[in-house]
Design an enzyme around this catalytic site. Sequence first.
Site, mmCIF file in Angstrom:
data_model
loop_
_atom_site.group_PDB
_atom_site.id
_atom_site.type_symbol
_atom_site.label_atom_id
_atom_site.label_comp_id
_atom_site.label_asym_id
_atom_site.label_seq_id
_atom_site.Cartn_x
_atom_site.Cartn_y
_atom_site.Cartn_z
ATOM 1 N N GLU A 223 0.800 -1.228 0.000
ATOM 2 C CA GLU A 223 0.000 0.000 0.000
ATOM 3 C C GLU A 223 0.837 1.284 0.000
ATOM 4 O O GLU A 223 0.791 2.079 0.951
ATOM 5 C CB GLU A 223 -0.989 -0.005 1.165
ATOM 6 C CG GLU A 223 -2.011 -1.121 1.039
ATOM 7 C CD GLU A 223 -3.144 -1.030 2.051
ATOM 8 O OE1 GLU A 223 -2.971 -0.344 3.077
ATOM 9 O OE2 GLU A 223 -4.192 -1.650 1.814
ATOM 10 N N GLU A 340 -6.737 -7.381 -1.393
ATOM 11 C CA GLU A 340 -7.215 -7.299 -0.005
ATOM 12 C C GLU A 340 -8.666 -6.877 -0.003
ATOM 13 O O GLU A 340 -9.043 -5.931 -0.703
ATOM 14 C CB GLU A 340 -6.426 -6.280 0.819
ATOM 15 C CG GLU A 340 -5.075 -6.716 1.302
ATOM 16 C CD GLU A 340 -4.489 -5.707 2.292
ATOM 17 O OE1 GLU A 340 -5.273 -5.067 3.045
ATOM 18 O OE2 GLU A 340 -3.258 -5.548 2.304
#
Length: 440
Positions: A223, A340
Site C-alpha cells: 500500500e 485485499e
Amino acid sequence: MHSNPPQTMATYIKSTHLNKMGAIFVAFSLYISFLGCVCEARIYTGKGAFVRTKGSNFVVNGSPFLFNGFNAYWMMNVAADPSERYKVSQVLQDAANDGLSVCRTWAFADGGGYNALQISPGVYNELVFQGLDFVVAEARKYGIRLILSFVNHFKDFGGRPQYVEWARNSGVQVSSYDDFYTNPIVKGYYKNHVQRVITRINTITQIAYSHDPAIMAWELINEPRCQSDYSGRTINDWVQEMALFVKSLDRYHLLEIGMEGFYGDTMPEKKQINPGYQVGTDFISNNLIREIDFATIHAYPHRWLSGKDEDSQMAFMQRWMWSHFKDSRTILKKPLVIAEFGKSSKDPGYNIHKRDSYMRDVYRNIFMEARSGGTVGGGLVWQLMADGMGSYGDGYEIILSENPSTDNIMSQQSRAMTSLSHLLRIRHHQHPPRAGSTFF
C-alpha cells in the site's frame, strides 16, 4: 522493543452498483447456478510451473489460471519460532482443503521489533529467514502459491519509516518518510533487501527463491502512499526503478506494486471514483510500467467511508471494483487481483452475516467479471489465522474451523473459480487464442 505483533492491519493500513437491480439479480442467478454445477471440482496446483501472464490473463503451463486466495501477513513472524510453525501448517492445510491456492504474506520485518528479519541495513536474523524458508516450503507442500511483499508503507514491522530512520541515524539528511522514494541511500537499503530475499537459498528445499514456482509473484511495497506528491509521479519514478531492479535479478516471477487502486493525475476524470481523496499513487500510470506484470486493488469501503451508511459503502464498492475491472481490461490490458478485502468485527453494527454478505458480493463480482471475459484473476481475503493467535488479530481475522458459514462461502468461490479455469483450459486447447487476445 515491542514484544507483541501489531494489533490491526486494517487500522495501520487504513489510518482503512451495479446501477440496475435487474443486473444484480441476473448476475447473482448465473453465479449461483454455476456453483451448483461445480461442487466436485478439484484444485489444480501445477506445482512445477511458474505462474505467468499471457495477454491480459494469468496462465500456468500456457493454460488459464484463475484462483481464490487469502492474506496471512504473520506467517514468517510466527514460523521464526519452530514450536509455533504448526500454526502456519494448519492454516495452509485448511486453506488447501477449501481450494484456496494463493496466499499473500510479508517477506519483511525491519528494525529491532518482535522477530525482526532485517535488524539493521544488511544485517539479518537467520532464524527469522529460516521461518520464511519454512513458509515457502510448506506452501509448496500444500500446492499454494505465494505473493511475497518486500516492505510496508506503514510503520508496522518497520516499513518505510524504519528505512528513513536508519538513514537519518547514519547521518543522511532526510526531511520526511517520503524520502524513502527519492533518497539514494534509502533506495540502496531497499535494493539490498530485495536482493537478499530474491537470491535466498531455502534451507529446507535447497531451492533459490528466484527459481521456486511456489512463489507466484513479488510485491514492491504494501500500500504505497506519498503525501508530498499526490500526483503519483514520485511513486511512478520509484516503481520504474525498483521494477527494473527486480527484473534484473529474477526473470521467472511476476511482479506487482502492492497498490490499493487510488487514481491520480493521469486521467483526472477518474479521481471521482476515489473515496474522496488521493494518496499519491496513480492506478493507471503506475501499472502501465512495462515491468509490472499485473495490477492490484484493495477494497475497504467500511474504513474508507466510515461516516457513510452501509448502502453508500456498498455502492462505492461496486463502482470501485467495476471501474478497475474496466480499466484493467481496456487500458492496462493486464491481469488484476483484488489483493485485499474484508470486513472487521470492530465495524459499527458488525455481525458474521454482514461479513459473509460482503464477501459474497466481492466474490460474485470477481466471478462474473472473469466469466464475462475480464482480466481479473482472483481475490485474496484479509485475513486467515489459526486458533490461539489473538495478538495478531485485527478484527478481520477468519479462523476457518470456527466460522463454518464463512468457510463454506470461501470454498464455494474456490470451486467456482477452479471450475471456470478448467472450462477455459478446455476451450483454450480446442480453440487456441490469437496472439494478444484473451482466452474468452
